[in-house]
Scaffold this active site. Structure first.
Site, PDB file in Angstrom:
ATOM      1  CD  GLU A  25     133.701  33.299  -6.445  1.00 46.04           C
ATOM      2  OE1 GLU A  25     134.431  32.408  -6.952  1.00 46.04           O
ATOM      3  OE2 GLU A  25     132.878  33.941  -7.091  1.00 46.04           O
ATOM      4  CE1 TYR A  32     135.893  43.602  -0.755  1.00 44.78           C
ATOM      5  CE2 TYR A  32     136.485  43.977   1.535  1.00 44.78           C
ATOM      6  CZ  TYR A  32     136.836  43.594   0.257  1.00 44.78           C
ATOM      7  OH  TYR A  32     138.117  43.196  -0.021  1.00 44.78           O
ATOM      8  CB  THR A  92     126.788  23.400 -10.498  1.00 46.34           C
ATOM      9  OG1 THR A  92     126.457  24.774 -10.254  1.00 46.34           O
ATOM     10  CG2 THR A  92     128.136  23.314 -11.172  1.00 46.34           C
ATOM     11  CE  LYS A 143     127.713  27.626  -8.762  1.00 47.51           C
ATOM     12  NZ  LYS A 143     127.443  27.540 -10.186  1.00 47.51           N
ATOM     13  CG  ASP A 167     123.723  32.448  -7.533  1.00 45.42           C
ATOM     14  OD1 ASP A 167     122.527  32.744  -7.746  1.00 45.42           O
ATOM     15  OD2 ASP A 167     124.443  31.910  -8.382  1.00 45.42           O
ATOM     16  CG  ASN A 218     126.856  29.920  -5.647  1.00 42.08           C
ATOM     17  OD1 ASN A 218     127.338  30.792  -6.366  1.00 42.08           O
ATOM     18  ND2 ASN A 218     125.948  29.075  -6.081  1.00 42.08           N
ATOM     19  CG  ASP A 226     123.778  26.848  -7.882  1.00 41.10           C
ATOM     20  OD1 ASP A 226     124.351  25.864  -8.383  1.00 41.10           O
ATOM     21  OD2 ASP A 226     123.958  28.009  -8.287  1.00 41.10           O
TER      22      ASP A 226
END
Length: 143
Positions: free
Chosen positions: A10, A5, A97, A64, A80, A67, A62
Site C-alpha cells: 500500500e 499480487y 473516509t 486514500k 477497493d 486504497n 474513497d
C-alpha cells in the site's frame, strides 16, 4: 477469489515508513526533485484513473493511501471499489473516509465527480506534508 499480487504494498505503508516524500537534505524541508517527481507521478496516475472512471460515469469516492497499491514497476493500482458508484448527475450517499470527505458530501445536498478531485488534493497534500490536512481523534471535529 484470486487476486493479482502487487509487490510494493500500500501507498499508506510506504508513506508511513518514509514520513513524507522529501529528502532529508532538501533546503527548507521542501521535497527534493526526486520526491517531487514521485508526487507528480503518483498524482498524475490518480488523475488518469479518475479521468477514465469519470468517462464511464463512475465516482470512486474513497481515495486514500490505503486504497493505492504500488506495483513492482512503480505504477499505482487502485483497489477497493466498495463506495464506487455509477452516477449520471448527483448522488446523496454519505460515504468515504472522514479525513478525505469533500464538503459537498457532508452538506448532503448531492455530489458528483468533483468529490474525487477533492480527494486527490488531500492525497497530494498528504504526500507532501506527511499528514492529512484534516485530522483529529474525533470524526466530528474532522468534519
Amino acid at each position: 477469489m484470486v487476486l493479482e499480487y502487487v509487490a510494493g504494498g500500500e501507498l499508506f505503508t510506504y508513506l508511513r515508513s518514509v514520513g513524507r516524500l522529501e529528502s532529508p537534505h532538501a533546503a527548507y524541508n521542501y521535497p527534493s526533485n526526486k520526491e517531487i517527481k514521485f508526487i507528480r507521478f503518483y498524482s498524475a496516475q490518480v488523475a488518469s484513473i479518475f479521468e477514465y472512471l469519470h468517462s464511464k460515469n463512475i465516482i470512486y469516492r474513497d481515495l486514500k493511501p490505503e486504497n493505492l497499491l504500488i506495483a513492482a514497476d512503480g505504477y499505482l493500482k487502485l483497489t477497493d471499489f466498495g463506495f464506487a458508484k455509477v452516477v449520471d448527475g448527483r448522488t446523496y450517499t454519505l460515504c468515504g473516509t472522514p479525513e478525505y470527505l469533500a464538503p459537498e458530501i457532508l452538506l448532503n445536498k448531492g455530489h458528483g465527480k468533483p468529490v474525487d478531485w477533492w480527494t486527490l488534493g488531500i492525497l497530494t497534500y498528504e504526500m507532501i506534508a506527511g499528514i492529512d490536512p484534516f485530522t483529529d481523534e474525533d470524526p466530528m471535529a474532522i468534519y
